[in-house]
Motif scaffolding. Structure first.
Motif, mmCIF file in Angstrom:
data_model
loop_
_atom_site.group_PDB
_atom_site.id
_atom_site.type_symbol
_atom_site.label_atom_id
_atom_site.label_comp_id
_atom_site.label_asym_id
_atom_site.label_seq_id
_atom_site.Cartn_x
_atom_site.Cartn_y
_atom_site.Cartn_z
ATOM 1 N N ARG A 196 3.772 -3.030 11.562
ATOM 2 C CA ARG A 196 3.902 -2.287 13.110
ATOM 3 C C ARG A 196 5.352 -1.683 13.064
ATOM 4 N NH1 ARG A 196 3.341 -7.506 14.584
ATOM 5 N NH2 ARG A 196 1.071 -7.642 14.869
ATOM 6 N N ARG A 210 -3.587 11.891 16.141
ATOM 7 C CA ARG A 210 -5.243 11.983 16.438
ATOM 8 C C ARG A 210 -5.957 13.001 17.371
ATOM 9 N NH1 ARG A 210 -4.884 5.902 18.057
ATOM 10 N NH2 ARG A 210 -6.974 5.931 17.826
ATOM 11 N N ASP A 216 -9.205 8.964 11.256
ATOM 12 C CA ASP A 216 -8.866 7.299 10.941
ATOM 13 C C ASP A 216 -8.057 6.922 8.972
ATOM 14 O OD1 ASP A 216 -8.983 6.702 13.389
ATOM 15 O OD2 ASP A 216 -10.396 5.809 13.519
ATOM 16 N N LYS A 220 -4.969 5.851 8.304
ATOM 17 C CA LYS A 220 -4.682 4.749 7.635
ATOM 18 C C LYS A 220 -3.878 4.609 6.422
ATOM 19 C CE LYS A 220 -8.197 2.434 10.368
ATOM 20 N NZ LYS A 220 -9.617 1.761 10.779
ATOM 21 N N ARG A 292 -4.923 -2.364 12.349
ATOM 22 C CA ARG A 292 -6.928 -2.894 13.665
ATOM 23 C C ARG A 292 -6.156 -2.588 15.217
ATOM 24 N NH1 ARG A 292 -10.902 -7.513 13.534
ATOM 25 N NH2 ARG A 292 -12.087 -6.764 14.494
ATOM 26 N N GLN A 293 -4.838 -3.496 14.656
ATOM 27 C CA GLN A 293 -4.168 -3.724 16.661
ATOM 28 C C GLN A 293 -3.124 -1.866 17.098
ATOM 29 O OE1 GLN A 293 -1.237 -6.627 15.770
ATOM 30 N NE2 GLN A 293 -3.041 -8.245 16.099
ATOM 31 N N LEU A 295 -4.532 1.015 16.154
ATOM 32 C CA LEU A 295 -5.478 1.960 16.816
ATOM 33 C C LEU A 295 -6.393 1.676 17.521
ATOM 34 C CD1 LEU A 295 -6.053 3.154 13.360
ATOM 35 C CD2 LEU A 295 -4.175 4.012 14.486
ATOM 36 N N LYS A 296 -6.061 0.948 17.765
ATOM 37 C CA LYS A 296 -6.747 0.012 19.513
ATOM 38 C C LYS A 296 -6.535 0.070 20.606
ATOM 39 C CE LYS A 296 -10.498 -3.838 18.307
ATOM 40 N NZ LYS A 296 -10.506 -5.319 17.936
ATOM 41 N N SER A 297 -4.845 0.362 20.524
ATOM 42 C CA SER A 297 -3.823 0.479 22.162
ATOM 43 C C SER A 297 -3.530 1.991 22.518
ATOM 44 C CB SER A 297 -2.406 0.177 21.109
ATOM 45 O OG SER A 297 -2.077 0.543 20.271
#
Length: 297
Positions: A196, A210, A216, A220, A292-293, A295-297
């Motif tokens: 992170r 992006r 992704d 990743k 996961r956290q 790329l969602k933000s």
């Protein structure tokens, strides 16, 4: 592909301190989990040996076996005991033989019993059961049945201390599972936080990737490979430290241990591979949670 891996190594080197902390955390988790596993494996071997070698000693009532019908009496008692479920071997120990064995055990102190006019030891039967760590509880009912035989005055076996040892062994095993789970969670937490922090330090770079249409998986994959490398490095360090520790103990404490305990066997190859893959899974899981956290933000 070579450029791809060079970039991964460069990223690992750029965050060397954070990555080192993560690898050490995984190594400590692997070391403690492997040490518990190694203890269980060796303790289980010793326990199986003790249980398989356990004997019930049945003492015969004084004067029960008459000299005129000696062989017939012995054969009859032996037949009664052998008919009890679980008994695999019955051996008669005469009082004379028991005294000779006692003298051997006394060694240099054997002269203490040389002057005895009468042999104080009773005739007995040494009984062996087909026991394992799964059915060791069968010894108590069998001992009760043996004690109910008319000729038997008393029985002796180590059920009490063995029961305590097995209970302690099971408690220790549960403790090992609990600690293994806690260290697994702690290692995942360390990996997730490291990834992170790296992600946030490269936030702008990832945003640009992006915006220009990078997939992704393209973003990743390097992190997954980094986490797998850190997991493998931590696992290798933990197993290596355990091997050196066992080697040190074997070389320096061999004289203090009994023959059985001195033969400490290391983890089998299949388990070593399993632990190494498990440490890589820890790294992958931590990375998966962070990505996961993020790329969602």
């Amino acid at each position: 592909m070579i450029h791809y891996f060079k970039k991964i190594l460069k990223d690992l080197n750029a965050n060397f301190f954070l990555n080192s902390i993560t690898v050490i955390a995984i190594a400590l988790a692997v070391l403690i989990f492997s040490a518990f596993t190694l203890f269980f494996i060796n303790a289980d071997q010793v326990l199986k040996h003790w249980i398989s070698d356990m004997r019930i000693v049945a003492y015969i009532k004084p004067g029960y076996i008459q000299s005129k019908a000696y062989e017939k009496e012995i054969s009859g008692i032996k037949e009664q005991i052998s008919s009890i479920e679980g008994i695999v071997d019955v051996e008669f120990i005469s009082k004379a033989k028991a005294l000779e064995q006692f003298k051997i055990q006394l060694g240099s102190q054997a002269s203490l019993v040389e002057g005895l006019k009468d042999n104080p030891l009773p005739d007995s039967f040494e009984i062996r059961m087909g026991l394992s760590s799964d059915n060791w509880n069968n010894i108590e009912p069998a001992a009760e049945k043996i004690k109910a035989v008319d000729a038997v005055e008393d029985v002796e076996y180590g059920q009490e201390w063995l029961g305590k040892f097995i209970s302690f062994f099971k408690l220790f095993r549960l403790t090992g599972y609990a600690m293994g789970t806690l260290f697994f969670m702690a290692a995942v937490f360390f990996v997730a936080n490291t990834i992170r922090m790296v992600l946030y330090s490269r936030r702008e770079e990832i945003e640009i990737m992006r915006l220009v249409g990078a997939s992704d998986s393209f973003i990743k994959d390097p992190f997954y490979i980094q986490s797998l490398i850190m997991g493998a490095a931590g696992g290798g360090m933990g197993l290596g430290a355990l091997f050196l520790l066992i080697r040190f103990i074997s070389l320096n404490f061999e004289i203090s241990f009994s023959e059985k305990f001195s033969q400490i066997s290391f983890l089998p190859l299949e388990l070593l591979i399993g632990i190494l893959l498990g440490s890589m899974f820890v790294g992958w899981t931590g990375c998966f949670i962070s990505l996961r956290q993020f790329l969602k933000s």
